[in-house]
Design a protein around this motif. Structure first.
Motif, PDB file in Angstrom:
ATOM      1  N   ARG A 291       3.117   5.514   2.958  1.00 50.51           N
ATOM      2  CA  ARG A 291       3.564   5.880   1.611  1.00 50.51           C
ATOM      3  C   ARG A 291       4.898   5.244   1.286  1.00 50.51           C
ATOM      4  NH1 ARG A 291       1.349  11.094   2.887  1.00 50.51           N
ATOM      5  NH2 ARG A 291       3.417  11.840   3.532  1.00 50.51           N
ATOM      6  N   GLU A 292       5.791   5.153   2.286  1.00 50.18           N
ATOM      7  CA  GLU A 292       7.091   4.531   2.056  1.00 50.18           C
ATOM      8  C   GLU A 292       6.930   3.047   1.775  1.00 50.18           C
ATOM      9  OE1 GLU A 292      11.255   4.287   1.690  1.00 50.18           O
ATOM     10  OE2 GLU A 292       9.815   5.951   1.586  1.00 50.18           O
TER      11      GLU A 292
ATOM     12  N   ALA B 239       6.947  -1.364  -2.085  1.00 52.42           N
ATOM     13  CA  ALA B 239       6.199  -2.467  -2.699  1.00 52.42           C
ATOM     14  C   ALA B 239       6.100  -2.279  -4.209  1.00 52.42           C
ATOM     15  CB  ALA B 239       4.807  -2.562  -2.075  1.00 52.42           C
ATOM     16  N   ALA B 240       5.879  -1.027  -4.641  1.00 50.47           N
ATOM     17  CA  ALA B 240       5.790  -0.755  -6.079  1.00 50.47           C
ATOM     18  C   ALA B 240       7.126  -1.006  -6.760  1.00 50.47           C
ATOM     19  CB  ALA B 240       5.338   0.689  -6.301  1.00 50.47           C
ATOM     20  N   GLY B 241       8.212  -0.646  -6.091  1.00 49.40           N
ATOM     21  CA  GLY B 241       9.541  -0.879  -6.653  1.00 49.40           C
ATOM     22  C   GLY B 241       9.851  -2.350  -6.774  1.00 49.40           C
TER      23      GLY B 241
END
Length: 711
Positions: free
Chosen positions: A701-702, A707-709
């Protein structure tokens, strides 16, 4: 060769020996981890029915007023039966002064409560190795305390004949018991005879003396009768010896091409009150060609039962942390785990640059490749519940044996050979291996060879059965003795048949000449009548300037239930280089036994100690969980079987310990391959799996959040 004797119950173990007038003895043991005897009253025990003799604190070695671990002995009784001896122990009145025990290994290190000075090792520039790495991984790994649990517990019978002492004992070292007991009693070694016909398992804990032996020897002397002392299963699980627990804080660093730049570790070993500091850092020193290594090992002295050598002591624990950490590093670097190990292959001894006497580890890696390629197929069989994966781990251990060891081969008029040497077979098939060596050297069928072992009064000195050293130590002596006997036969045959000696050879029970003629061996040995040919052999030194080690790799396939944490090991492939293989069936048996024992270490075995009192909680086999046949996966054995040309006349190394060394790490790496979970604690319980799975999910999840950021 002794399989039928064992299967039919004819093999005579120490527990089977019944001598006329024999007494049974028992020890009164402390229920406290640390205490002092304030008062003891032996009178009621002395007057009890059937009791012949009683000893109290300070009267013999190992029976003391102050005890430093649960099971420490303070008194002993000899009686007509074991039941009467144990009943008498109940009558001994003891007032204990309980003392505060030291039970935490890290606390012991901080307080400098150590069995020996901490061992420090460094080569190269460790800090520089970290600085030039593209990836550095750190982790903390723990291993549990493990019991040896031989089927036959520690036991002995002592019989004095005048000033000579006969000792029947379950031991891995007949001559060590002879030497040490003679020294303890202050008598010449030749006054002590040690007998061990058959032995029901040792695994390292039966290498020396124990207070049970001192008790039997003293009570036999006092009473003038034979005395047996045998540990119960509960006693065995407390004071019979153990593999010490460890806490290992380790570091590995490498460059993007997979080259290791640094290996480091701090190893804390919870050794109990007595013992020695095993080489837990040994794999980090020896297994890979890493220039920069820094380790420190601490041996914590605690108020817990003493450790003892246990099948590759130190290397099992050190390989667990090193090989798990290397897989983490491989993932960080994006390098295949098998390829990482190949790229750091050590061509010479990483410690001092010595050449190896032989090394087939790269051949083991080559043979592992087809199995390793199946990991994609294994993973593809995963579903929502069961995740499958494959892992591997390398193995390194000693196993070269060494001098001195001696053997005789006696050849009679009937053409049969008899091997005579005072060694012990601890259940590893040594009798059969020695017979094979002599039979091949003499050109005889195996059923024409007898083996006489197990008695210090009926054969020459033989080595300890420990450290995978029995076959490489004893085999060369037997081969030399057989060769000496063969030479004498051919010398006689040359005279009898008027042929040049160099044209004669022995095979298939006959004497063969290069001109095509042959004669039955009995044509020569029959001339001896009541005479005998005696061949003598000794084990020579190991090669000067060469490092003698064993090598291998094991691969494990596992299935993990991600809902419950259950792990099933479905297959283990064991590929080992131990020089020449003498008995393929026996070698496979050693591999299978080592892996099965390792499965117990990996999943279920754990001696639990009360953290407040230091008392052992797992005293019985319903509490201490050994593996059963239901836990055994498919096991594939593959032995390189190339003689070590520099190692004696046999070229063989030991196989007793190598199979247990990499098993746990290979399984943990397979679990990681299947689920992404990093297992860091042995035994691998369902709770440990579920914890590791939660951490893996958090890491994932981290990564997704980062990656999304970035996107």
């Amino acid at each position: 060769l002794d399989g039928y004797e064992k299967a039919r119950g004819e093999a005579r173990y120490t527990g089977d020996v019944k001598l006329p007038g024999m007494l049974e003895s028992a020890l009164l043991r402390s229920p406290h981890a640390r205490a002092r005897v304030a008062r003891i009253d032996l009178d009621a025990a002395t007057a009890a029915p059937g009791v012949i003799a009683v000893v109290g604190p300070g009267e013999i070695a190992g029976i003391d007023e102050e005890v430093h671990f649960e099971g420490g002995a303070v008194a002993g009784v000899a009686a007509e039966t074991l039941a009467l001896a144990r009943a008498a122990l109940e009558l001994i009145e003891v007032e204990w002064e309980e003392l505060e025990p030291l039970l935490d290994a890290d606390e012991a290190v901080a307080r400098a409560s150590l069995l020996a000075e901490s061992r420090r090792y460094e080569r190269g520039d460790y800090e520089q190795g970290l600085a030039r790495a593209d990836a550095v991984v750190e982790a903390e790994y723990t291993t549990q305390t493990l019991n040896h649990n031989p089927l036959e517990t520690h036991q002995c019978i002592c019989e004095w004949r005048g000033d000579n002492l006969d000792v029947y004992i379950s031991t891995q070292y007949i001559w060590g018991v002879r030497r040490d007991l003679a020294e303890q009693l202050g008598i010449p070694q030749d006054k002590v005879r040690v007998i061990c016909e058959f032995m029901g398992g040792g695994f390292g804990a039966k290498n020396g003396l124990g207070n049970y032996l001192a008790l039997a020897a003293e009570l036999a002397k006092r009473t003038g009768r034979r005395v047996r002392c045998a540990l119960s299963r509960r006693e065995e699980n407390v004071v019979g010896g153990n593999r010490n627990a460890t806490r290992q804080r380790v570091t590995a660093a490498g460059q993007s091409d997979g080259t290791l730049t640094a290996l480091g570790g701090e190893y804390v070993c919870a050794l109990g009150w007595e013992g020695w500091l095993p080489p837990t850092a040994g794999p980090a020193w020896l297994l890979y060609a890493c220039e920069n290594v820094r380790t420190v090992e601490h041996g914590a002295k605690l108020n817990l039962p003493p450790m003892a050598a246990f099948r590759a002591p130190g290397f099992v624990e050190g390989t667990w942390s090193l090989e798990c950490l290397l897989d983490k590093l491989a993932a960080q670097l994006g390098v295949d785990p098998l390829e990482l190990r190949k790229r750091n292959y050590a061509e010479t001894d990483p410690i001092d640059g010595r050449p190896f006497s032989s090394k087939g580890l790269m051949e083991c890696y080559r043979r592992a490749e087809p199995h390793w390629q199946r990991r994609h197929e294994v993973r593809a069989r995963s579903d929502e519940t069961w995740k499958r994966g494959m892992g591997l781990a390398s193995q390194i251990w000693y196993g070269g044996g060494g001098p001195p060891s001696y053997a005789w081969v006696r050849l009679g008029s009937d053409g049969r050979a008899n091997i005579v040497t005072a060694m012990q077979d601890i259940g590893t098939g040594t009798r059969t291996a020695m017979a094979i060596v002599a039979a091949e050297e003499l050109g005889l069928p195996l059923d024409a060879v007898e083996v006489q072992i197990g008695d210090s009064a009926r054969g020459p000195f033989a080595s300890i059965s420990g450290g995978s050293s029995t076959l490489p130590s004893m085999g060369p002596a037997v081969r030399s003795a057989a060769a000496d006997a063969a030479r004498q036969v051919l010398e006689l045959a040359a005279q009898r048949f008027d042929r040049p000696e160099e044209t004669l050879s022995l095979r298939e029970g006959s004497i063969h000449c290069s001109d095509g003629s042959s004669w039955p061996l009995a044509d020569i040995t029959g001339l001896l009548a009541d005479g005998q040919i005696l061949g003598k052999g000794a084990r020579g030194p190991n090669p000067t300037g060469l490092r003698v080690l064993t090598f291998g790799i094991q691969l494990a396939e596992v299935a993990v239930d991600v809902g419950t944490g259950e792990v099933r090991v479905e297959k283990v492939v064991a590929i080992h280089d131990v020089g020449r293989v003498i008995n393929p069936l026996g070698a496979r048996s050693q591999i299978e036994g080592g892996i099965i024992q390792a499965l117990g270490h990996t999943f279920s075995e754990h001696r639990l100690d009360d953290p407040r009192t230091g008392t052992v909680l797992t005293k019985t086999l319903d509490a201490y969980k050994l593996p059963t046949i239901a836990d055994v996966p498919e096991i594939v054995c593959d032995l390189v079987d190339v003689p070590d040309e520099h190692l004696t006349n046999l070229g063989s190394k030991g196989l007793g310990e190598p199979p247990i060394v990499p098993t746990a790490a290979a399984i943990a790496n397979a679990i990681r391959d299947a689920t992404g979970a990093d297992v860091t604690s042995l035994p691998i319980t369902r709770e440990e799996i579920l914890r590791a799975l939660r951490e893996a999910e958090q890491r994932e999840r981290e990564r997704e959040r980062i990656a999304a950021g970035a996107a």
